[in-house]
Design a protein around this motif. Structure first.
Motif, mmCIF file in Angstrom:
data_model
loop_
_atom_site.group_PDB
_atom_site.id
_atom_site.type_symbol
_atom_site.label_atom_id
_atom_site.label_comp_id
_atom_site.label_asym_id
_atom_site.label_seq_id
_atom_site.Cartn_x
_atom_site.Cartn_y
_atom_site.Cartn_z
ATOM 1 N N VAL A 124 -5.889 12.337 -33.895
ATOM 2 C CA VAL A 124 -5.777 11.847 -35.495
ATOM 3 C C VAL A 124 -6.042 9.639 -35.489
ATOM 4 O O VAL A 124 -6.364 9.731 -34.123
ATOM 5 C CB VAL A 124 -4.120 11.663 -36.419
ATOM 6 C CG1 VAL A 124 -3.456 12.837 -36.380
ATOM 7 C CG2 VAL A 124 -3.058 11.231 -35.057
ATOM 8 N N ARG A 143 -6.685 6.220 -38.349
ATOM 9 C CA ARG A 143 -6.544 5.585 -39.413
ATOM 10 C C ARG A 143 -8.097 6.508 -39.703
ATOM 11 O O ARG A 143 -8.967 5.727 -39.285
ATOM 12 C CB ARG A 143 -6.475 4.219 -39.206
ATOM 13 C CG ARG A 143 -6.133 3.433 -40.696
ATOM 14 C CD ARG A 143 -5.590 2.044 -40.551
ATOM 15 N NE ARG A 143 -5.571 2.153 -42.075
ATOM 16 C CZ ARG A 143 -6.435 0.858 -42.296
ATOM 17 N NH1 ARG A 143 -6.978 0.146 -41.354
ATOM 18 N NH2 ARG A 143 -6.189 1.012 -43.956
ATOM 19 N N ALA A 144 -8.236 6.297 -41.318
ATOM 20 C CA ALA A 144 -9.235 6.696 -41.894
ATOM 21 C C ALA A 144 -10.078 5.327 -42.443
ATOM 22 O O ALA A 144 -9.606 4.492 -41.864
ATOM 23 C CB ALA A 144 -9.112 7.291 -43.764
ATOM 24 N N SER A 177 -11.095 13.470 -34.036
ATOM 25 C CA SER A 177 -9.756 13.152 -34.895
ATOM 26 C C SER A 177 -10.162 13.502 -36.021
ATOM 27 O O SER A 177 -11.462 13.407 -36.735
ATOM 28 C CB SER A 177 -9.788 11.875 -34.293
ATOM 29 O OG SER A 177 -10.513 10.783 -34.600
ATOM 30 N N VAL A 178 -8.965 13.524 -36.624
ATOM 31 C CA VAL A 178 -8.098 13.689 -38.145
ATOM 32 C C VAL A 178 -7.914 12.393 -38.781
ATOM 33 O O VAL A 178 -7.167 11.952 -37.953
ATOM 34 C CB VAL A 178 -7.161 15.151 -38.136
ATOM 35 C CG1 VAL A 178 -7.230 15.218 -39.679
ATOM 36 C CG2 VAL A 178 -7.395 16.839 -37.451
ATOM 37 N N TYR A 200 -6.564 9.789 -41.325
ATOM 38 C CA TYR A 200 -5.273 9.631 -42.433
ATOM 39 C C TYR A 200 -5.616 8.610 -42.639
ATOM 40 O O TYR A 200 -5.897 7.954 -42.392
ATOM 41 C CB TYR A 200 -4.432 10.250 -41.152
ATOM 42 C CG TYR A 200 -4.150 9.023 -40.582
ATOM 43 C CD1 TYR A 200 -2.602 7.863 -40.901
ATOM 44 C CD2 TYR A 200 -3.980 8.724 -39.323
ATOM 45 C CE1 TYR A 200 -2.445 6.743 -40.159
ATOM 46 C CE2 TYR A 200 -4.032 8.277 -38.444
ATOM 47 C CZ TYR A 200 -2.530 6.947 -38.788
ATOM 48 O OH TYR A 200 -2.182 5.469 -38.268
ATOM 49 N N ARG A 201 -5.019 8.712 -44.106
ATOM 50 C CA ARG A 201 -4.271 7.328 -45.041
ATOM 51 C C ARG A 201 -3.268 7.219 -45.692
ATOM 52 O O ARG A 201 -2.650 8.375 -45.433
ATOM 53 C CB ARG A 201 -5.390 7.713 -46.361
ATOM 54 C CG ARG A 201 -7.002 7.636 -46.116
ATOM 55 C CD ARG A 201 -8.076 6.979 -47.202
ATOM 56 N NE ARG A 201 -9.153 7.237 -46.625
ATOM 57 C CZ ARG A 201 -10.448 7.367 -47.556
ATOM 58 N NH1 ARG A 201 -10.678 7.457 -48.604
ATOM 59 N NH2 ARG A 201 -11.014 6.790 -47.468
ATOM 60 N N SER A 202 -2.574 5.929 -45.101
ATOM 61 C CA SER A 202 -0.964 5.576 -46.152
ATOM 62 C C SER A 202 -1.613 6.469 -47.366
ATOM 63 O O SER A 202 -2.516 6.137 -48.109
ATOM 64 C CB SER A 202 -0.914 4.100 -45.892
ATOM 65 O OG SER A 202 -1.985 3.717 -46.855
ATOM 66 N N THR A 203 -0.418 5.505 -47.967
ATOM 67 C CA THR A 203 -0.402 6.071 -49.685
ATOM 68 C C THR A 203 -0.916 5.103 -50.696
ATOM 69 O O THR A 203 -2.409 5.798 -51.023
ATOM 70 C CB THR A 203 0.690 6.227 -50.443
ATOM 71 O OG1 THR A 203 1.267 7.248 -49.462
ATOM 72 C CG2 THR A 203 1.406 6.647 -51.000
ATOM 73 N N ALA A 220 -5.251 5.251 -50.000
ATOM 74 C CA ALA A 220 -5.568 6.755 -50.732
ATOM 75 C C ALA A 220 -5.935 6.104 -51.701
ATOM 76 O O ALA A 220 -6.441 6.445 -52.361
ATOM 77 C CB ALA A 220 -4.637 8.648 -50.035
#
Length: 120
Positions: free
Chosen positions: A16, A18-19, A51-52, A54-57, A60
Motif C-alpha cells: 500500500v 498513500r495516493a 501497490s494499492v 489509499y487516501r485519508s478521509t 478523499a
C-alpha cells in the motif's frame, strides 16, 4: 474450512502507499532506511508499480469535491457549446485549435457554396 463451507480464509499480502494528490507528492527516505528496506527484500519498483493507493478521509473528500467542481464546470462549458451549436467538446488546447480552424474552414466553404448557388 469447515465441512460443507464454500469459503476459505487465507492471508493475502499486498503493498500500500498513500495516493498522490493531483500535482504529485514526495517520498522521502533516509539512505540508511532505504538500505535497510532493500536488505529486507523490499522491491521499490514493485511497491510503486503494483501497490494499492489509499487516501485519508479528508483527502478523499477534497478529491471528490474537486471532481464535482470539474464535472460542473465541464457541464456548464458543454451547455454553452450546445447553445452555440457546437457539439464536440475538445479537452486539449491543440484539439480546440484544430476544431476551431476546421469549423471556420467549413463555414467559409458553406458561405462560398451559398453565394455560388445564389448567383448561379
Amino acid at each position: 474450512a469447515a465441512a460443507g463451507s464454500a469459503l476459505q480464509a487465507r492471508p493475502f499480502n499486498f503493498f500500500v502507499r498513500r495516493a498522490a494528490p493531483r500535482g504529485g507528492d514526495k517520498v522521502v527516505l533516509d539512505c540508511s532506511t532505504a538500505e535497510f528496506l532493500r536488505g529486507q527484500g523490499i522491491d521499490f519498483n514493485r511497491w510503486l508499480d503494483h501497490s494499492v493507493p489509499y487516501r485519508s478521509t479528508a483527502d478523499a473528500a477534497a478529491a471528490a469535491a474537486a471532481v464535482r467542481q470539474r464535472v460542473a464546470a465541464q457541464a456548464e462549458a458543454d451547455a454553452e457549446r450546445r447553445a452555440q451549436g457546437r457539439v464536440f467538446s475538445p479537452s486539449r488546447p491543440a484539439e480546440a485549435a484544430f476544431v476551431n480552424e476546421a469549423m471556420e474552414r467549413v463555414a467559409a466553404w458553406v458561405a462560398r457554396a451559398r453565394t455560388q448557388h445564389a448567383s448561379g
